[in-house]
Design an enzyme around this catalytic site. Structure first.
Site, PDB file in Angstrom:
ATOM      1  N   LYS A  34       0.910  -1.141   0.100  1.00 18.13           N
ATOM      2  CA  LYS A  34       0.087  -0.197  -0.106  1.00 18.13           C
ATOM      3  C   LYS A  34       0.717   1.328   0.077  1.00 18.13           C
ATOM      4  O   LYS A  34       0.311   2.253  -0.423  1.00 18.13           O
ATOM      5  CB  LYS A  34      -0.822   0.028   1.104  1.00 18.13           C
ATOM      6  N   GLY A 145       3.427  -6.822   9.183  1.00 19.76           N
ATOM      7  CA  GLY A 145       4.477  -6.229   9.817  1.00 19.76           C
ATOM      8  C   GLY A 145       3.728  -5.723  11.396  1.00 19.76           C
ATOM      9  O   GLY A 145       2.966  -6.387  11.771  1.00 19.76           O
ATOM     10  N   ILE A 185      15.169   0.797  20.004  1.00 19.52           N
ATOM     11  CA  ILE A 185      14.941   2.020  19.136  1.00 19.52           C
ATOM     12  C   ILE A 185      15.448   3.286  20.141  1.00 19.52           C
ATOM     13  O   ILE A 185      16.065   4.373  19.728  1.00 19.52           O
ATOM     14  CB  ILE A 185      13.595   2.188  18.834  1.00 19.52           C
ATOM     15  N   GLY A 186      15.052   3.262  21.383  1.00 20.67           N
ATOM     16  CA  GLY A 186      15.225   4.390  22.354  1.00 20.67           C
ATOM     17  C   GLY A 186      17.000   4.532  22.398  1.00 20.67           C
ATOM     18  O   GLY A 186      17.459   5.679  22.353  1.00 20.67           O
ATOM     19  N   LEU A 187      17.581   3.458  22.508  1.00 22.40           N
ATOM     20  CA  LEU A 187      19.005   3.723  22.582  1.00 22.40           C
ATOM     21  C   LEU A 187      19.780   4.004  21.228  1.00 22.40           C
ATOM     22  O   LEU A 187      20.794   4.748  21.146  1.00 22.40           O
ATOM     23  CB  LEU A 187      19.745   2.451  23.252  1.00 22.40           C
ATOM     24  N   VAL A 238       6.496   8.119  31.900  1.00 25.82           N
ATOM     25  CA  VAL A 238       6.085   9.481  31.598  1.00 25.82           C
ATOM     26  C   VAL A 238       4.697   9.093  31.584  1.00 25.82           C
ATOM     27  O   VAL A 238       3.934   8.285  30.914  1.00 25.82           O
ATOM     28  CB  VAL A 238       6.530   9.687  30.210  1.00 25.82           C
ATOM     29  N   ASP A 314       6.460  -9.758  12.065  1.00 31.64           N
ATOM     30  CA  ASP A 314       6.246  -9.190  13.288  1.00 31.64           C
ATOM     31  C   ASP A 314       4.691  -9.299  13.836  1.00 31.64           C
ATOM     32  O   ASP A 314       4.391  -9.129  14.698  1.00 31.64           O
ATOM     33  CB  ASP A 314       6.298  -7.488  13.090  1.00 31.64           C
ATOM     34  N   HIS A 446      45.051 -13.108  13.833  1.00 31.42           N
ATOM     35  CA  HIS A 446      45.517 -12.136  14.515  1.00 31.42           C
ATOM     36  C   HIS A 446      46.032 -10.988  13.851  1.00 31.42           C
ATOM     37  O   HIS A 446      46.535 -11.078  12.949  1.00 31.42           O
ATOM     38  CB  HIS A 446      46.677 -12.756  15.658  1.00 31.42           C
TER      39      HIS A 446
HETATM   40  P1  NAD Z   1      11.517  -2.557  22.979  1.00 34.56           P
HETATM   41  O1  NAD Z   1      10.538  -3.675  23.489  1.00 34.56           O
HETATM   42  O2  NAD Z   1      12.805  -3.044  22.397  1.00 34.56           O
HETATM   43  O3  NAD Z   1      11.818  -1.683  24.152  1.00 34.56           O
HETATM   44  C1  NAD Z   1      10.877  -0.735  24.676  1.00 34.56           C
HETATM   45  C2  NAD Z   1      11.245  -0.337  26.091  1.00 34.56           C
HETATM   46  O4  NAD Z   1      10.125   0.644  26.599  1.00 34.56           O
HETATM   47  C3  NAD Z   1      11.319  -1.484  27.249  1.00 34.56           C
HETATM   48  O5  NAD Z   1      12.489  -1.421  27.763  1.00 34.56           O
HETATM   49  C4  NAD Z   1       9.891  -1.130  28.137  1.00 34.56           C
HETATM   50  O6  NAD Z   1      10.222  -1.590  29.364  1.00 34.56           O
HETATM   51  C5  NAD Z   1       9.840   0.109  27.842  1.00 34.56           C
HETATM   52  N1  NAD Z   1       8.561   0.746  28.366  1.00 34.56           N
HETATM   53  C6  NAD Z   1       7.255   0.281  27.887  1.00 34.56           C
HETATM   54  N2  NAD Z   1       6.364   1.366  28.320  1.00 34.56           N
HETATM   55  C7  NAD Z   1       6.977   2.162  28.862  1.00 34.56           C
HETATM   56  C8  NAD Z   1       6.596   3.186  29.546  1.00 34.56           C
HETATM   57  N3  NAD Z   1       5.109   3.540  29.646  1.00 34.56           N
HETATM   58  N4  NAD Z   1       7.280   4.074  30.133  1.00 34.56           N
HETATM   59  C9  NAD Z   1       8.785   3.934  30.043  1.00 34.56           C
HETATM   60  N5  NAD Z   1       9.186   2.777  29.267  1.00 34.56           N
HETATM   61  C10 NAD Z   1       8.407   2.077  28.954  1.00 34.56           C
HETATM   62  O7  NAD Z   1      10.973  -1.796  21.762  1.00 34.56           O
HETATM   63  P2  NAD Z   1      11.289  -0.657  20.787  1.00 34.56           P
HETATM   64  O8  NAD Z   1      12.624  -0.128  21.455  1.00 34.56           O
HETATM   65  O9  NAD Z   1      10.226   0.400  20.673  1.00 34.56           O
HETATM   66  O10 NAD Z   1      11.589  -1.551  19.479  1.00 34.56           O
HETATM   67  C11 NAD Z   1      10.372  -1.911  18.877  1.00 34.56           C
HETATM   68  C12 NAD Z   1      10.541  -3.163  18.345  1.00 34.56           C
HETATM   69  O11 NAD Z   1      11.547  -2.879  17.118  1.00 34.56           O
HETATM   70  C13 NAD Z   1      11.268  -4.075  19.217  1.00 34.56           C
HETATM   71  O12 NAD Z   1      10.811  -5.420  19.002  1.00 34.56           O
HETATM   72  C14 NAD Z   1      12.857  -4.117  18.606  1.00 34.56           C
HETATM   73  O13 NAD Z   1      13.460  -5.430  18.779  1.00 34.56           O
HETATM   74  C15 NAD Z   1      12.761  -3.658  17.417  1.00 34.56           C
HETATM   75  N6  NAD Z   1      13.741  -3.039  16.748  1.00 34.56           N
HETATM   76  C16 NAD Z   1      14.902  -3.910  16.512  1.00 34.56           C
HETATM   77  C17 NAD Z   1      16.067  -2.986  16.180  1.00 34.56           C
HETATM   78  C18 NAD Z   1      17.457  -3.923  16.118  1.00 34.56           C
HETATM   79  O14 NAD Z   1      17.485  -5.067  16.202  1.00 34.56           O
HETATM   80  N7  NAD Z   1      18.717  -3.148  15.979  1.00 34.56           N
HETATM   81  C19 NAD Z   1      16.019  -1.713  16.312  1.00 34.56           C
HETATM   82  C20 NAD Z   1      15.051  -1.071  16.197  1.00 34.56           C
HETATM   83  C21 NAD Z   1      13.775  -1.679  16.587  1.00 34.56           C
END
Ligand code: NAD
Length: 467
Positions: A34, A145, A185-187, A238, A314, A446
């Site tokens: 889509k 997805g 994603i956050g990190l 939050v 997914d 090495h």
């Molecule tokens: P995630 O599940 O990895 O992390 C979400 C985090 O948010 C968790 O630590 C959780 O405890 C926290 N959380 C949940 N509700 C909350 C709240 N109300 N307040 C504060 N913290 C809260 O999810 P994501 O980082 O959003 O990623 C989504 C999906 O996409 C995941 O399944 C991830 O594996 C995938 N992804 C993978 C990669 C990669 O493989 N490098 C990169 C990006 C995303």
């Protein structure tokens, strides 16, 4: 009416890879999409664009902080964000064009519009102009997805309150970025914007970051991120974001409730997970059952509750990872061709593409404790790895968990530069049921960072050389 052997709904890594494998096996295949471009979340607004920004922002930071000590004198680098976004877009365009090419090469029809399952053997495709067409097919694979998880009362506008999609396209560096969720994603995106100059605070509900990954590894990783300047508020949530003023005001409370405080921000990134995307697929009417978490229910062969309708990626159970979806796409195509397609869910690597990276495959120490499995641990820090020392990239360690009785490797966890590339020798070893001894006796070039894996394997038997 056009008819097919297989119609795949969705062209993310699960859908397009499954379609190619089915075409290779002689099926007449169509994919339904889509969005204007193929490739799904991963190629358009996920894995790939984030990796372009992670790469560019890493070099930006290196040029500013690491070049001088290596004797490379450059003026303080200046950020040209529009050019960096163009670099990102060129990467996206290259990849999605690649998928177009692969569809043509494999003679796969691309049906543009929203796909709906009308039951066994029939798919409706509704184009953007509202016209609908119905196609006949022997089998259907749903690979639709996932979508961003939203938080009640926090409205994502993709400008100031953003999901990963908006965070990949900000038009200026926020002075203050609040990230909700210390997941992948956050990190990753928190790292991008910190390197480009934002003050980043990550608010995480749990008392640890990266749930599901090995606790010892992520504790070390968190310390490294803190040293880089990311602030963490763990055990906090939050509850609201006030967007009425020039600055956003995020209301933070402890996870248990109480202890309210306000954090000012220019941008808030909501990164609290993803949910399976099933809207508009007509699943209920067709009789395709969902499980209690809204995922399409499938059996071990990816079959849904409707004959001839399958689902992968997914939208079904399991980790939401592109490579897991790809492997399921291959497996379902092989099953449809009468072969024995299979995915080994015990050996699916997971990587966080920060600097350093975190990479993991198999069981964590917490998993093994919970399962009551006796294990031995081998560890090796990059501070003792020669190549890492000369490059001055010594953050992190390798940790190997092996069965105490058989020495079979059950899990490998790495925090360190290039961990995401290094993890695969562990994955191959584990696919073959290999032992720590096998790994320790495999000659490693090495000087490489991968020698730290060999040393960690030696350390399982308490005979690491360089430690
Ligand atoms: P995630 O599940 O990895 O992390 C979400 C985090 O948010 C968790 O630590 C959780 O405890 C926290 N959380 C949940 N509700 C909350 C709240 N109300 N307040 C504060 N913290 C809260 O999810 P994501 O980082 O959003 O990623 C989504 C999906 O996409 C995941 O399944 C991830 O594996 C995938 N992804 C993978 C990669 C990669 O493989 N490098 C990169 C990006 C995303």
């Amino acid at each position: 009416m056009a008819s097919y052997d297989l119609i795949v709904i969705g062209t993310g890594p699960g859908g397009y890879v499954g379609a190619i494998r089915a075409a290779q096996l002689g099926m007449k295949v169509a994919v339904v999409e889509k969005k204007p471009t193929l490739g799904g979340t991963c190629l358009n607004v996920g894995c790939m664009p984030s990796k372009a920004l992670l790469h560019a922002s890493e070099l930006f930071e290196e040029a500013e902080h690491s070049f001088a000590k290596m004797g490379i004198g450059v003026p303080t680098p200046k950020l040209d964000l529009p050019a960096m976004m163009k670099f990102k877009q060129e990467g996206i365009d290259g990849n999605v064009k690649g998928v177009d090419f692969l569809m043509k090469k494999n003679k796969i029809d691309v049906l543009r519009g929203t796909g709906k399952v009308l039951g066994t053997g029939r798919v409706e495709v509704k184009a953007a102009d509202g016209k609908t067409e119905i196609f006949e097919t022997k089998n259907i694979v749903i690979a639709s997805g996932s979508d961003v998880t939203r938080l009640k009362g926090i409205e994502i506008d993709e400008k100031r309150i953003v999901s990963s999609t908006g965070a990949l396209s900000l038009d200026k560096v926020p002075e203050k970025l609040v990230v909700i969720g210390a997941g992948v994603i956050g990190l990753e995106l928190g790292s991008v914007w910190r390197r480009l100059g934002a003050q980043v605070t990550v608010v995480e509900f749990l008392d640890r970051i990266l749930p599901g990954m090995d606790g010892e590894i992520v504790r070390q990783f968190q310390r490294i991120l803190e040293k880089q300047g990311i602030a963490f508020k763990l055990g906090a949530k939050v509850t609201a974001v006030d967007a009425s003023g020039k600055k956003l005001k995020a209301q933070i409370e402890s996870a248990a409730g109480g202890g309210a405080e306000t954090l000012e921000a220019d941008v808030v990134l909501v990164a609290v997970g993803r949910v399976p995307f099933t809207d508009g697929l007509g699943l209920k009417e067709a009789g395709v059952a969902l499980d209690n978490r809204g995922r399409i229910q499938t059996d071990a062969h990816f079959a849904t509750t409707v004959p001839g309708v399958y689902a992968i990626g997914d939208v079904i159970a399991g980790p939401m990872l592109a490579h897991k979806a790809e492997d399921e796409g291959v497996a379902v195509a092989e099953i449809l061709a009468g072969q024995s397609g299979h995915v080994n869910y015990d050996v699916i690597p997971g990587v966080v593409y920060t600097t350093p990276e975190v990479a993991s495959v198999g069981k964590t120490e917490e998993d093994l404790k919970a399962a009551g499995i006796a294990y031995t641990v081998g560890k090796f820090p990059f501070t003792a790895n020669g190549r890492s020392k000369v490059n001055q990239t010594t953050d992190g360690m390798v940790k190997i968990l092996a069965d105490a009785r058989t020495d079979r490797v059950l899990g490998v966890h790495i925090v360190g530069r290039e961990a995401g590339e290094m993890i695969h020798e562990a994955a191959v070893l584990m696919e073959f049921g290999g032992s720590a001894e096998d790994l320790a006796r495999t000659c490693h070039a090495h000087p490489t960072r991968s020698e730290a894996i060999k040393e960690a394997a030696l350390s399982v038997g308490k005979r690491a050389i360089h430690m």
